[in-house]
Design an enzyme around this catalytic site. Structure first.
Site, PDB file in Angstrom:
ATOM      1  N   HIS A   1       2.026   4.004  -4.493  1.00 49.01           N
ATOM      2  CA  HIS A   1       1.516   5.150  -5.248  1.00 49.01           C
ATOM      3  C   HIS A   1       0.077   4.888  -5.710  1.00 49.01           C
ATOM      4  O   HIS A   1      -0.342   5.309  -6.786  1.00 49.01           O
ATOM      5  CB  HIS A   1       2.425   5.436  -6.448  1.00 49.01           C
ATOM      6  CG  HIS A   1       2.540   6.890  -6.819  1.00 49.01           C
ATOM      7  ND1 HIS A   1       3.623   7.658  -6.489  1.00 49.01           N
ATOM      8  CD2 HIS A   1       1.711   7.721  -7.500  1.00 49.01           C
ATOM      9  CE1 HIS A   1       3.459   8.893  -6.965  1.00 49.01           C
ATOM     10  NE2 HIS A   1       2.296   8.954  -7.577  1.00 49.01           N
TER      11      HIS A   1
ATOM     12  N   THR B   1       9.604  11.242  -2.846  1.00 47.94           N
ATOM     13  CA  THR B   1       8.902  10.160  -3.547  1.00 47.94           C
ATOM     14  C   THR B   1       9.867   9.464  -4.501  1.00 47.94           C
ATOM     15  O   THR B   1      10.452  10.105  -5.389  1.00 47.94           O
ATOM     16  CB  THR B   1       7.675  10.711  -4.291  1.00 47.94           C
ATOM     17  OG1 THR B   1       6.802  11.269  -3.302  1.00 47.94           O
ATOM     18  CG2 THR B   1       6.938   9.617  -5.047  1.00 47.94           C
TER      19      THR B   1
ATOM     20  N   ARG C   1      -9.563   3.894   2.701  1.00 44.06           N
ATOM     21  CA  ARG C   1     -10.886   4.431   2.356  1.00 44.06           C
ATOM     22  C   ARG C   1     -11.798   4.600   3.569  1.00 44.06           C
ATOM     23  O   ARG C   1     -12.735   5.388   3.528  1.00 44.06           O
ATOM     24  CB  ARG C   1     -11.601   3.483   1.358  1.00 44.06           C
ATOM     25  CG  ARG C   1     -10.850   3.294   0.036  1.00 44.06           C
ATOM     26  CD  ARG C   1     -10.844   4.575  -0.793  1.00 44.06           C
ATOM     27  NE  ARG C   1     -10.135   4.429  -2.051  1.00 44.06           N
ATOM     28  CZ  ARG C   1      -8.831   4.662  -2.220  1.00 44.06           C
ATOM     29  NH1 ARG C   1      -8.083   5.048  -1.194  1.00 44.06           N
ATOM     30  NH2 ARG C   1      -8.260   4.524  -3.401  1.00 44.06           N
TER      31      ARG C   1
HETATM   32  C1  FNR Z   1      -0.955  10.923  -6.503  1.00 46.54           C
HETATM   33  N1  FNR Z   1       0.140  10.554  -5.731  1.00 46.54           N
HETATM   34  C2  FNR Z   1       1.226  11.389  -5.639  1.00 46.54           C
HETATM   35  N2  FNR Z   1       2.284  11.058  -4.832  1.00 46.54           N
HETATM   36  C3  FNR Z   1       3.335  11.890  -4.708  1.00 46.54           C
HETATM   37  O1  FNR Z   1       4.261  11.576  -3.967  1.00 46.54           O
HETATM   38  N3  FNR Z   1       3.362  13.080  -5.398  1.00 46.54           N
HETATM   39  C4  FNR Z   1       2.365  13.464  -6.229  1.00 46.54           C
HETATM   40  O2  FNR Z   1       2.404  14.531  -6.826  1.00 46.54           O
HETATM   41  C5  FNR Z   1       1.268  12.585  -6.382  1.00 46.54           C
HETATM   42  N4  FNR Z   1       0.237  12.903  -7.213  1.00 46.54           N
HETATM   43  C6  FNR Z   1      -0.887  12.115  -7.270  1.00 46.54           C
HETATM   44  C7  FNR Z   1      -1.967  12.502  -8.050  1.00 46.54           C
HETATM   45  C8  FNR Z   1      -3.134  11.744  -8.054  1.00 46.54           C
HETATM   46  C9  FNR Z   1      -4.289  12.215  -8.874  1.00 46.54           C
HETATM   47  C10 FNR Z   1      -3.223  10.582  -7.267  1.00 46.54           C
HETATM   48  C11 FNR Z   1      -4.498   9.767  -7.198  1.00 46.54           C
HETATM   49  C12 FNR Z   1      -2.139  10.175  -6.509  1.00 46.54           C
HETATM   50  C13 FNR Z   1       0.098   9.302  -4.930  1.00 46.54           C
HETATM   51  C14 FNR Z   1      -0.535   9.542  -3.561  1.00 46.54           C
HETATM   52  O3  FNR Z   1       0.279  10.338  -2.747  1.00 46.54           O
HETATM   53  C15 FNR Z   1      -0.770   8.207  -2.826  1.00 46.54           C
HETATM   54  O4  FNR Z   1       0.448   7.521  -2.705  1.00 46.54           O
HETATM   55  C16 FNR Z   1      -1.777   7.291  -3.509  1.00 46.54           C
HETATM   56  O5  FNR Z   1      -2.796   8.007  -4.156  1.00 46.54           O
HETATM   57  C17 FNR Z   1      -2.395   6.344  -2.498  1.00 46.54           C
HETATM   58  O6  FNR Z   1      -3.357   5.524  -3.096  1.00 46.54           O
HETATM   59  P1  FNR Z   1      -4.936   5.724  -2.858  1.00 46.54           P
HETATM   60  O7  FNR Z   1      -5.180   5.505  -1.393  1.00 46.54           O
HETATM   61  O8  FNR Z   1      -5.285   7.081  -3.317  1.00 46.54           O
HETATM   62  O9  FNR Z   1      -5.581   4.679  -3.704  1.00 46.54           O
END
Ligand code: FNR
Length: 378
Positions: free
Chosen positions: A275, A169, A310
């Protein structure tokens, strides 16, 4: 069919089959701090809203009188055939929404043959999560430490625990301005739950005079600059390339030039993602970045997508615009919050059934045949 048949006996689903209503239910169940940590975005929330608005600008153009009674949702990623084009996105600190956290997610993913991507910021150690995931498909998401020994230790342990692909990431080298979490003064990583993996890592522990349990401030002081505050550079990717023999996927790509650099760096895939609007407020919607990026590099590496998925129609749109598969994130976290493993299963089964029905009703037999000609931009 299952739901309607149960309805004849007077039983309704325990939770909504709709992602928005699931979010409302999770809001009713969780304390405000963890709820907003999951639901909130960066700054004004403009990017998070843009992610959804971008899906609304694309519409499916249904085709009729086609033989679509048997549908094929399968896809192949890095030589592995998957039952559907959906993976569980890496989401850290799942212990803040349910005590079973990542273990529940790992079990649900394995049961439905959906790959799970485990976050570096997991509430539970990677070996335990791997055990809960059994012979399921699992990938490891790296928050890339500024300490090569810790990095190599994480890679080595992930490999030994059966994580087959590495997702790096790039967009979260420091946490963004997130007003909900700032107003709540809430950083789950410092609540204890998020520290399991780096704090349990032998190379991390080797740099401490005393174990974290005896001197937590010293452990946090070692952890923070290692994971926060400074980006890596393209050149440094060679360390990962040389030390990970499976596929490497860069998560957070939104620009064609960056996608080309990923190809040049010998990467196997990218996730077009912002993200979930949690990092750069005012950024373009991830879906708006997808067509150009997929057009430029889609034949050279595997393009995945997340941020805003979604519904089944969303999955179809992202694939038609060039993604090979998509990552589901917030909705499964709401399922987890509501009912642990059963909640994650419910969300996944709902999404996959919606995808299957919508695909067929739009006149397509398989996700493989989806292309931009299935859509119209309004
Ligand atoms: C994330 N996301 C995320 N991405 C990542 O690479 N490592 C991580 O630890 C996290 N942690 C995380 C926690 C929470 C609570 C959320 C909501 C999101 C991002 C996740 O992988 C993803 O890219 C996004 O959440 C996509 O957007 P939508 O579809 O959830 O709106």
């Amino acid at each position: 069919n299952e739901i309607y048949l149960q309805g004849m006996g007077g039983t309704r689903p325990a939770f909504s089959t709709d992602a928005t209503r699931l979010e409302e239910a999770a809001r009713g169940k969780l304390e405000p701090e963890p709820f907003w940590y999951v639901a909130g975005g960066a700054g004004s929330g403009a990017t998070m809203r843009a992610n959804r608005e971008a899906f609304d600008r694309w519409r499916l153009v249904p085709r009729m009188l086609r033989e679509v009674s048997e549908r094929d949702l399968s896809t192949t990623l890095f030589g592995t055939r998957l039952a559907s084009p959906v993976l569980l996105a890496p989401v850290g600190v799942q212990g803040i929404v349910h005590p079973d956290g990542e273990l529940a997610t790992a079990r649900a993913a394995a049961a439905l043959d959906v790959p799970m991507i485990l976050s570096t910021a997991s509430s539970t150690g990677m070996a335990e999560v791997a055990e809960a995931n059994g012979d399921g498909h699992r990938w490891y998401q790296l928050y890339w430490p500024h300490d090569d020994e810790v990095t190599l230790s994480l890679l080595d342990r992930a490999k030994r625990a059966g994580f087959t692909a590495l997702v790096v990431t790039l967009d979260t080298w420091t946490l963004a301005w997130r007003p909900h979490d700032l107003d709540n003064a809430y950083l789950p990583f410092l609540k204890g739950t998020g520290l399991a993996i780096p704090f349990g890592d032998p190379a991390f522990l080797a740099g401490l005079a005393k174990p974290p349990a005896e001197d937590l401030p010293a452990a946090i002081l070692r952890w923070l600059p290692m994971f926060n505050g400074r980006s890596h550079t393209w050149e440094q990717l060679s360390l990962l390339r040389e030390n990970w023999d499976g596929p490497i996927v860069l998560k957070g790509i939104q620009d064609v030039a960056d996608a080309r650099r990923a190809v040049d760096a010998g990467m196997d895939g990218i996730v077009v993602s912002n993200h979930g609007g949690r990092q750069v407020d005012g950024a373009i919607a991830a879906l708006d970045a997808l067509p150009a990026v997929a057009g430029a590099v889609g034949d050279q590496l595997t393009v995945l997508f997340d941020s805003g998925i979604r519904t089944g129609a969303d999955v179809i749109k992202a694939i038609a615009l060039g993604a090979k598969a998509v990552l589901l994130a917030r909705p499964y976290v709401y399922g987890l919050a509501l009912d642990g493993e059963a909640g994650v299963r419910h969300v996944l089964r709902s999404l996959l059934a919606d995808l299957d029905l919508t695909l067929g009703l739009a006149g397509h037999r398989s996700v493989a045949e989806l292309g931009a000609d299935c859509l119209q931009r309004i």
